[in-house]
Design a protein around this motif. Structure first.
Motif, short mmCIF file in Angstrom:
data_model
loop_
_atom_site.label_atom_id
_atom_site.label_comp_id
_atom_site.label_asym_id
_atom_site.label_seq_id
_atom_site.Cartn_x
_atom_site.Cartn_y
_atom_site.Cartn_z
N ASN A 164 0.80 -1.23 0.00
CA ASN A 164 0.00 0.00 0.00
C ASN A 164 0.83 1.28 0.00
OD1 ASN A 164 1.01 0.05 2.56
ND2 ASN A 164 -0.97 0.07 3.62
N PHE A 166 3.14 2.10 2.20
CA PHE A 166 3.53 2.54 3.54
C PHE A 166 4.56 1.62 4.22
CE2 PHE A 166 -0.56 4.94 3.31
CZ PHE A 166 -0.02 6.21 3.51
N GLY A 168 8.03 0.19 5.66
CA GLY A 168 9.16 0.91 6.23
C GLY A 168 8.78 1.94 7.27
N GLU A 169 7.90 1.53 8.19
CA GLU A 169 7.57 2.42 9.33
C GLU A 169 8.24 1.86 10.58
OE1 GLU A 169 5.89 5.23 9.81
OE2 GLU A 169 5.44 5.58 7.70
N VAL A 173 7.80 -0.04 15.37
CA VAL A 173 7.83 -1.39 15.93
C VAL A 173 7.88 -1.22 17.46
CG1 VAL A 173 9.02 -2.37 13.93
CG2 VAL A 173 10.34 -1.64 15.93
N ARG A 177 6.96 -3.92 25.48
CA ARG A 177 5.59 -4.41 25.43
C ARG A 177 4.86 -4.24 26.77
NH1 ARG A 177 4.67 -6.41 20.58
NH2 ARG A 177 6.56 -6.88 19.44
N ARG A 187 0.03 4.62 20.00
CA ARG A 187 0.31 3.29 20.54
C ARG A 187 1.39 3.41 21.61
NH1 ARG A 187 2.60 1.21 16.19
NH2 ARG A 187 2.28 -1.00 16.57
N GLN B 254 0.91 -9.85 17.74
CA GLN B 254 1.81 -8.72 18.04
C GLN B 254 3.01 -8.73 17.11
OE1 GLN B 254 2.74 -9.40 22.16
NE2 GLN B 254 1.00 -8.21 22.92
N ALA B 255 3.58 -9.90 16.91
CA ALA B 255 4.75 -10.01 16.03
C ALA B 255 4.36 -9.58 14.61
CB ALA B 255 5.28 -11.44 16.03
N ALA B 257 2.13 -7.49 13.74
CA ALA B 257 1.96 -6.03 13.71
C ALA B 257 3.31 -5.35 13.46
CB ALA B 257 1.33 -5.53 15.01
N ASP B 258 4.37 -5.87 14.06
CA ASP B 258 5.71 -5.33 13.78
C ASP B 258 6.16 -5.66 12.37
OD1 ASP B 258 6.01 -4.09 16.22
OD2 ASP B 258 7.35 -5.59 17.07
N ALA B 261 4.84 -3.30 9.79
CA ALA B 261 5.52 -2.00 9.72
C ALA B 261 6.76 -2.09 8.85
CB ALA B 261 5.88 -1.51 11.12
N GLU B 292 -3.43 -3.98 17.90
CA GLU B 292 -2.10 -3.43 18.16
C GLU B 292 -1.43 -2.80 16.95
OE1 GLU B 292 0.26 -5.03 20.99
OE2 GLU B 292 -1.36 -6.06 22.04
N VAL B 293 -1.91 -3.12 15.75
CA VAL B 293 -1.19 -2.65 14.56
C VAL B 293 -1.50 -1.18 14.29
CG1 VAL B 293 -2.93 -3.15 12.78
CG2 VAL B 293 -0.48 -3.44 12.26
N SER B 294 -0.55 -0.50 13.64
CA SER B 294 -0.82 0.86 13.16
C SER B 294 -1.98 0.82 12.17
CB SER B 294 0.44 1.39 12.48
OG SER B 294 0.10 2.43 11.59
N LEU B 296 -2.29 2.11 9.47
CA LEU B 296 -1.82 2.01 8.09
C LEU B 296 -1.85 0.59 7.54
CD1 LEU B 296 1.40 4.25 8.32
CD2 LEU B 296 -0.77 4.88 7.27
N PHE B 297 -1.80 -0.40 8.47
CA PHE B 297 -1.64 -1.79 8.03
C PHE B 297 -2.79 -2.68 8.47
CE2 PHE B 297 2.60 0.00 9.18
CZ PHE B 297 2.99 0.29 7.88
#
Lengths: 324, 324
Positions: A164, A166, A168-169, A173, A177, A187, B254-255, B257-258, B261, B292-294, B296-297
């Motif tokens: 999409n 986006f 490389g944010e 990360v 936790r 977040r 959670q993983a 979600a990272d 990014a 948990e994800v931004s 954007l994703f």
């Protein structure tokens, strides 16, 4: 080249920041011929912003020999989407904070040349690959350490945009936790909340408030402490300030160890104001990376951008234009 | 096609596991025509292993119409390096645990056809893209959940290998930076130490030992508990076992979600024995990802491999061969 085609030796690069918009005319060897700066804020609409910019660009374009000498324009901007050519909900831009602005199309129509746009960290990565320490590299990760933490990821010589635009944010990360710091993204525990310039200042303020350790930083009003104060104090031997940089660098190194497991880059390249701290930051980055990374990825290099800070962003933006 | 070229309608796929080496002859539509299995262990040298495999393959190759009908061979193997065609220090292979074995070159020389090799999770990702639920997808992440946690990352339709061939070791990103579990890789807190089949059993054993919660699992000898026991107990309403899967799935979410990014994939695809737990695992994965994800994703899809478990690995390996 077809004889009927005019040679177009220049690209215009635009480094669109929250305060200033810096335009530069750049030749294929990365020489900046001219620059012109417009204040980014102070416009109510994107239309006003573009109209003012185009008027400011006219003398520069005339000096180049007219718009026919300009191949394209490249823009590096916060919340820029390469696929769409848009700026999307950029919190620091009054004329784009609550909407999607098709900025590439607007400049393209006004100037009559192709315009490409990408986010600022991606532009920095492309600039580094075209003109900087990443020349010849096919796989590297650029981390921009400023007010926030941005990233540009290069895979097989191409910038990673993902499904999409986006991808490389990496500033977002999660590094903590449990009891993670609130990040500007809403977040908790993001890398950016700790390893940006604002994160460094925040760590210093937290430690000053929760310990009785002596520090030169205690002479300052806590709310006014910046990463610059912390690095200066550290250089002058202040133990607390040195530990803030060690904490920050070690977390960056841990993050890089995870990033390596993703794309196995040959190098991590650091860019932005915080790199002025030099070895104060980079030594703990390298040390913790080597301690924590899988042996498969131990050989990655750690480099600081070789581009002159003031022109790097313009060069990066212009490089996006050459790729059109 | 040049008229002088023979049409070569088959590829041989080899799923090289710690116990069995399964060879299959596969046509371009993903039909497995024949298989033959060789025990992987029990050889002192790679030379002995290859010689036995080649002898076992002869009847299969004859049935296809001879080696001239075979375009290539593709191998999916633990610790496989695509760039080098090698298996490197694979802990579970007696003839490759302490060395680098140039397995692709060895099979190529013995059979007289091109041979490509990649690691097993990468082979699964290629198989899924060629024959499974990822057909037509350009950007996705495959997570293989078995004894360990493997991954294959696809970017713009191509598998990500990185600078040294070892990209995509997502089982070894750190999920617990404090008091993390020791992982088989020697580091602490890796995703694999929690979210593999062995991780699930370990979580159950830990909770049984450190709490007094009632559970049907208490009837078993702790050392003999497997993820299969835990999932069966959970399906039968055992609260502790259900919570083990919830804990495991939430950490996977959670993983992811990272990971999002990093590469902004359109989908995460899960593969391997643990996916037999179905929604018991996948619901907490999706739930925690979305929480948990931004933003954007947030749209990424969560899918389970559509390939038949027994043949998926062979098809994946064969797909590497078609790409030569």
């Amino acid at each position: 080249m077809n004889n009927n085609e005019t040679i177009k030796p220049y690209v215009i690069g635009l480094d669109l920041g929250g305060t200033n918009s810096v335009f530069g005319s750049v030749d294929a060897r990365g020489n900046i011929k001219n620059t012109v700066t417009v204040k980014t804020g102070g416009f109510e609409t994107a239309e006003d912003y573009v109209a003012t910019c185009v008027a400011a660009l006219r003398p520069m374009i005339d000096e180049l020999g007219g718009i026919d000498t300009v191949k394209a324009m490249g823009i590096g901007a916060p919340n820029g989407n390469y696929y769409q050519g848009t700026i999307e909900y950029a919190p620091n831009l009054p004329w784009a904070h609550d909407k999607v602005v098709p900025l590439a199309a607007m400049f393209s129509e006004a100037l009559g040349i192709p315009v490409a746009l990408t986010n600022d960290a991606n532009a920095a990565a492309i600039g580094e690959m075209t003109y900087g320490v990443a020349r010849g590299m096919k796989n590297f990760i650029m981390l921009t350490l400023g007010t926030g933490v941005g990233s540009g990821i290069v895979i097989d010589g191409k910038l990673l945009y993902g499904s999409n635009g986006f991808a490389g944010e990496l500033g977002h990360v999660i590094m903590r936790r449990e009891n993670g710091r609130l990040c500007g993204c809403g977040r908790k525990g993001c890398l950016e909340a700790y390893c940006s310039a604002t994160g460094v200042a925040r760590t210093a303020r937290e430690w000053l408030a929760t310990t009785t350790r002596p520090s030169a930083l205690r002479a300052l009003i806590p709310e006014e402490i910046t990463s610059f104060h912390v690095s200066r104090a550290a250089e002058q031997g202040d133990g607390l300030a040195q530990d803030v940089y060690s904490f920050t660098g070690r977390m960056l190194g841990q993050a890089c160890a995870d990033f390596a497991a993703f794309s196995a880059p040959e190098a991590f390249i650091f860019f932005g104001g915080m790199t002025q701290a030099g070895e104060l930051l980079m030594k703990p980055v390298r040390d913790s990376y080597r301690e924590e990374v899988s042996p498969l990825f131990r050989d990655a290099a750690f480099l600081v951008s070789g581009l002159d800070g003031s022109s790097a962003a313009v060069l990066g933006a212009s490089a996006v234009g050459w790729d059109i």
